[in-house]
Design an enzyme around this catalytic site. Structure first.
Site, mmCIF file in Angstrom:
data_model
loop_
_atom_site.group_PDB
_atom_site.id
_atom_site.type_symbol
_atom_site.label_atom_id
_atom_site.label_comp_id
_atom_site.label_asym_id
_atom_site.label_seq_id
_atom_site.Cartn_x
_atom_site.Cartn_y
_atom_site.Cartn_z
ATOM 1 N N GLY A 59 0.852 -1.181 0.000
ATOM 2 C CA GLY A 59 0.000 0.000 0.000
ATOM 3 C C GLY A 59 0.879 1.218 0.000
ATOM 4 N N CYS A 86 5.128 -6.214 1.700
ATOM 5 C CA CYS A 86 5.484 -4.799 1.809
ATOM 6 C C CYS A 86 4.689 -4.125 2.934
ATOM 7 C CB CYS A 86 5.289 -4.110 0.455
ATOM 8 S SG CYS A 86 6.068 -2.485 0.403
ATOM 9 N N TYR A 87 3.805 -3.189 2.593
ATOM 10 C CA TYR A 87 2.988 -2.554 3.641
ATOM 11 C C TYR A 87 2.286 -3.611 4.485
ATOM 12 C CZ TYR A 87 -0.597 0.303 5.882
ATOM 13 O OH TYR A 87 -1.403 0.912 6.802
ATOM 14 N N HIS A 174 8.497 -7.300 -3.071
ATOM 15 C CA HIS A 174 7.303 -7.650 -3.860
ATOM 16 C C HIS A 174 7.527 -8.946 -4.640
ATOM 17 C CE1 HIS A 174 4.889 -4.044 -3.197
ATOM 18 N NE2 HIS A 174 6.048 -3.414 -3.101
ATOM 19 N N GLU A 176 5.368 -10.546 -6.228
ATOM 20 C CA GLU A 176 4.429 -10.653 -7.360
ATOM 21 C C GLU A 176 4.948 -10.018 -8.642
ATOM 22 O OE1 GLU A 176 4.247 -8.689 -4.810
ATOM 23 O OE2 GLU A 176 3.190 -6.807 -5.206
ATOM 24 N N GLY A 229 -19.183 -9.630 -30.980
ATOM 25 C CA GLY A 229 -17.971 -9.931 -31.735
ATOM 26 C C GLY A 229 -16.753 -9.872 -30.829
ATOM 27 N N GLY A 230 -16.908 -9.287 -29.648
ATOM 28 C CA GLY A 230 -15.800 -9.170 -28.704
ATOM 29 C C GLY A 230 -15.585 -10.458 -27.924
ATOM 30 N N VAL A 231 -14.441 -10.527 -27.252
ATOM 31 C CA VAL A 231 -14.060 -11.778 -26.592
ATOM 32 C C VAL A 231 -14.972 -12.115 -25.399
ATOM 33 C CG1 VAL A 231 -12.186 -10.603 -25.359
ATOM 34 C CG2 VAL A 231 -12.173 -13.055 -25.487
ATOM 35 N N ASP A 232 -15.390 -11.125 -24.618
ATOM 36 C CA ASP A 232 -16.129 -11.432 -23.392
ATOM 37 C C ASP A 232 -17.494 -12.070 -23.683
ATOM 38 O OD1 ASP A 232 -13.959 -10.120 -22.447
ATOM 39 O OD2 ASP A 232 -15.018 -8.297 -21.876
ATOM 40 N N SER A 233 -18.253 -11.440 -24.574
ATOM 41 C CA SER A 233 -19.570 -12.013 -24.868
ATOM 42 C C SER A 233 -19.408 -13.337 -25.608
ATOM 43 C CB SER A 233 -20.435 -11.031 -25.654
ATOM 44 O OG SER A 233 -19.863 -10.737 -26.904
ATOM 45 N N LYS A 371 -9.295 -10.866 -17.683
ATOM 46 C CA LYS A 371 -9.324 -10.982 -19.148
ATOM 47 C C LYS A 371 -8.454 -12.138 -19.668
ATOM 48 C CE LYS A 371 -10.640 -8.526 -22.898
ATOM 49 N NZ LYS A 371 -11.950 -7.869 -23.013
#
Ligand code: XMP
Length: 515
Positions: A59, A86-87, A174, A176, A229-233, A371
């Site tokens: 943080g 960290c924090y 960190h 990550e 036409g997008g990936v999510d739908s 995503k």
């Protein structure tokens, strides 16, 4: 979302760091399900999630400042393994009888870490000296009561501490970030050894769980899904189709404002390949008619949105019995409204902006996924790369990339120029590094010369950006020779365009789209 109902998620407590999402993703890369929560949750609320482990994120604050974010002390009574980063490590030290001192200099960037004990975090074949990424000012000088120091750096005597008995761990650096090469190993030791978890959260387990949940929710009902036409739908539809087969009908409204070949590709993929029942509405003419004479960007957006809803509603006329609406809502949209410290609020544009008063129960099988995970699920479900790796594309389509009046001629010009930009980015192998690359058609013309002829044509503006989440973006440093290829191909292949410009504006102050 978890595959084993008795094991809850690993909770990542967000203390306002930019790193909480990254930590959650790293945990998932270790095949353990993770969820991000705000630090203001009570211990009882946390316990109700039945966490298998808890990670305190970093943080921006110092534990010494007034109002520094903290956590309900009851969390330490839950008996759940905790890793502070960290924090988070400083907070754990402060709360549990250790000491955090203000030093006169912080530690930033790559730092050499010396491991002095290999209890849990550094067990296995990790080197005794390794490079880690630091970003802190305060320093832990005394670890929590019961913990021993397991690693140090020149500036930080307690760079890592472990209390194996009480299952509390802290690292000042960190793990990550990619600049800590052994960070993922360390996180895995915490998850597998510290929390006793198995790496069982896989793409196929996610799909199996969601298929069961969708079946339980929808029963014998009928669901519809608007495909953009997008990936999510696309992935949401494929997943729901796997679960309920012909009880799902997809509606694809082709506005005529799609990218080149996109309409056919959606039909090809979903109807022919996946065998999904698809209502394909070719509405281009209606959209062009509606858009005639409109130049104001907001008015244009509104016109497209309203007509989209009308066309969608007409199309679903034959599906009156549909009670469920499938949507490709993703985890970042959920957390942005969920964790109290989330600094960024996204103005969420829906697929074509479906109306609020539609009386549907929502089916959102991707609500827990990032995503990149959605893309993996899509691949696992057999969707082609062209859909799975498709760049984000605005609901109003090329309508927001044509400045001024939208006409069929301009759409055709822009589709061709845009296809060239995307083809060349792909050929250069940069497709997955670039967030979006496209062409914009402004409402100006300029004089040029081609052969011996004077021309008076439109410029195409190339926009290519790198971004993590579209909230901020930087213009992509595309190689000159790539820009040159795009430019000469556009001018040679797209009648009506006689100049090409490259947009070198970041976001902010610019936006990604031009409107
Ligand atoms: P801006 O232009 O605001 O865009 O920087 C941020 C991201 O959102 C996309 N975008 C949209 N997506 N409906 C959508 O589904 C919309 O109306 C819309 N407008 C912008 C844009 O492509 C970028 O990825």
């Amino acid at each position: 979302m978890n595959t084993e109902s008795t094991v809850g998620p690993v909770l990542v407590v967000d203390f306002g760091a930019q790193y909480a999402q990254l930590i959650a993703r790293r945990v998932r890369e270790a095949h353990v399900f993770s969820e991000i929560i705000g630090h203001n949750l009570t211990a009882a609320e946390i316990a109700a999630k039945n966490p298998a482990g808890i990670i305190f994120s970093g943080g921006p604050a110092s534990v010494h400042v007034d109002g520094a974010p903290s956590i309900d002390q009851g969390v330490y009574e839950l008996g759940v393994p905790i890793l502070g980063i960290c924090y988070g490590a400083q907070l754990l030290a402060r709360d549990l009888g250790g000491e955090v001192s203000r030093t006169d200099r912080g530690e930033y960037g790559r730092t050499e870490l010396t491991v002095v004990a290999d209890d849990v975090l550094f067990s296995g074949a990790q080197p005794r000296t390794q490079s880690v990424w630091m970003s802190h000012f305060d320093t832990i000088t005394v670890p929590p009561v019961g913990a021993t120091v397991t690693a140090s750096t020149p500036e930080t005597p307690a760079a890592a501490y472990e209390d194996v008995k009480n299952r509390r761990y802290g690292v000042q650096f960190h793990p990550e970030v990619v600049h800590t090469p052994h960070g993922q190993e360390l996180l895995e030791h915490f998850l597998y050894d510290g929390c006793g978890l198995a790496p069982s959260w896989t793409m196929s387990s996610i799909i199996d769980t969601q298929v069961e949940l969708i079946r339980a929710q929808v029963g014998t009902g009928r669901a519809i899904c608007g495909l953009s036409g997008g990936v999510d739908s696309a992935v949401a539809a494929a997943l729901v189709h796997k679960a309920i087969g012909s009880q799902l009908t997809c509606v694809f409204v082709d506005t005529g404002l799609m990218r080149l070949g996109e309409g056919e590709q959606v039909v090809e993929t979903f109807q022919r390949h996946q065998g999904i029942e698809l209502i394909h509405v070719r509405a281009g003419d209606r959209f062009f008619e509606r858009l005639a004479g409109i130049t104001d960007p907001e008015e244009k957006r509104k016109a497209i949105g309203e007509l989209f809803i009308r066309v969608f509603e007409d199309a679903k006329g034959g599906l009156e019995d549909a009670k469920f609406l499938v949507q490709g809502t993703l985890y970042p949209d959920v957390i942005e409204s969920g964790t109290k410290d989330a600094a960024k609020i996204k103005s969420h544009h829906n697929v074509g902006g479906l109306p609020d008063d539609m009386d549907f129960e929502l089916v959102e099988p991707l609500r827990a996924l990032f995503k990149d995970e959605v893309r993996k699920v899509g691949t696992e479900l057999g969707l082609p790369d062209e859909i799975v790796w498709r760049q984000p594309f605005p609901g109003p389509g090329l309508g927001v990339r044509i400045i001024g009046e939208v006409t069929p001629d301009k759409v055709e010009m822009l589709q061709k120029a845009d296809a060239i930009v995307r083809e060349e980015v792909k050929a250069a192998g940069l497709e997955r590094e670039i967030w979006q690359a496209f062409a914009v058609l402004p409402d100006i013309r300029s004089v040029g010369v081609m052969g011996d002829e004077r021309t008076y044509g439109f410029p195409a503006i190339i926009r290519a950006v790198t971004s993590e989440d579209a909230m901020t973006a930087d213009w992509a440093r595309l190689p000159y020779d790539l820009l040159e290829r795009m430019s000469s191909r556009i001018i040679n292949e797209v009648p009506g365009i006689n100049r090409v410009a490259y947009d070198i504006t970041s976001k902010p102050p610019g936006t990604i789209e031009w409107e």
